[in-house]
Scaffold this active site. Sequence first.
Site, PDB file in Angstrom:
ATOM      1  N   ASP A   1      -9.904   3.745   2.233  1.00 43.56           N
ATOM      2  CA  ASP A   1     -10.082   3.070   3.534  1.00 43.56           C
ATOM      3  C   ASP A   1     -10.808   3.968   4.542  1.00 43.56           C
ATOM      4  O   ASP A   1     -11.695   3.511   5.275  1.00 43.56           O
ATOM      5  CB  ASP A   1      -8.726   2.647   4.112  1.00 43.56           C
ATOM      6  CG  ASP A   1      -8.171   1.405   3.437  1.00 43.56           C
ATOM      7  OD1 ASP A   1      -8.966   0.599   2.908  1.00 43.56           O
ATOM      8  OD2 ASP A   1      -6.937   1.236   3.433  1.00 43.56           O
TER       9      ASP A   1
ATOM     10  N   LYS B   1       0.814  -1.233   0.000  1.00 44.37           N
ATOM     11  CA  LYS B   1       0.000   0.000   0.000  1.00 44.37           C
ATOM     12  C   LYS B   1       0.843   1.277   0.000  1.00 44.37           C
ATOM     13  O   LYS B   1       0.454   2.271  -0.608  1.00 44.37           O
ATOM     14  CB  LYS B   1      -0.920   0.011   1.213  1.00 44.37           C
ATOM     15  CG  LYS B   1      -2.115  -0.902   1.093  1.00 44.37           C
ATOM     16  CD  LYS B   1      -2.962  -0.779   2.342  1.00 44.37           C
ATOM     17  CE  LYS B   1      -4.365  -1.267   2.084  1.00 44.37           C
ATOM     18  NZ  LYS B   1      -5.277  -0.964   3.182  1.00 44.37           N
TER      19      LYS B   1
END
Length: 277
Positions: free
Chosen positions: A107, A70
Amino acid sequence: MTQPRIPLAGVIGSPIAHSRSPLLHGHWLRTYGIRGHYIPMDVHENDLERVLRTLPAMGFVGVNVTVPHKEKVMAFADQITDRAILIGAANTLIFRNAGSILADNTDGYGFIENLRSGAPDWRPEAGPALVLGAGGAARAVISSLVDAGVPEVILSNRTRLRAERLKADFGHRIRVIDWVQAGSAVKDAALVVNTTSLGMSGQPPLSVQFDGLHPGIVVTDLVYTPLETGLLAAGRKAGCTTVDGLGMLLFQAVPGFERWFGTRPEIDEATRAAALK
Ligand code: ATR
């Protein structure tokens, strides 16, 4: 006559076999009758750049990114959204013309949408949010809470230095407390969030004392295996509104699916069931 290309998307990580994203996106592709595919891809760090440069030429319109890539994928992006810059990581890549890469992070969006959906009466301004943990997931949660207008984030992490670093990035609305003080901070909170891996199947339980939980508090956990963690069970017994972590996984997937496949997917019981298969 040229045939339209079948859009491809997927998720890149290592390991990847456990990922629920293929089940979720596969369910939506079938539900909306879209001729596309979503594929799990186990990619080693050394191959990351080559893979990202090649996928657009193969018909990929974008990918999700998970552990451990990520942060690393940010280096290969041509453009990065503000929220991904703030979080310092990307979970959604959109491939545009000639393979240029837009990196986004959904997220925090997924966290807050799940919270609003599971606890519709929760108001950001109701009071402080107690956040347990200061890893990558906590960064996304805190950015969305600060953005939503929470007056204070009380942040507690086993390694205090990591929490202090988060405070340096997110500013004065963060108050760092020691890990051993987390239990006594519960009673002051309007929202309690576990972002650590504690309480997950195969991990130690979250050992924080939750005596201070009372019905005015909303309790949520990013862990979704089991769906009802020890924290959520304690919240339920104390009369709190509880929100499980599966919804965050579902909501964070919505913007990517919409960008790649052109349909905004609904989240309902069938979606939850598909992700739990
Ligand atoms: P993620 O991206 O899921 O947040 P991470 O960056 O590895 O993953 O962060 C894991 C979080 O769980 C951290 O807050 C970590 O605390 P430390 O910063 O002290 O490592 C927390 N965590 C993991 N195991 C823990 C344990 N046994 N006790 C307390 N906290 C723990």
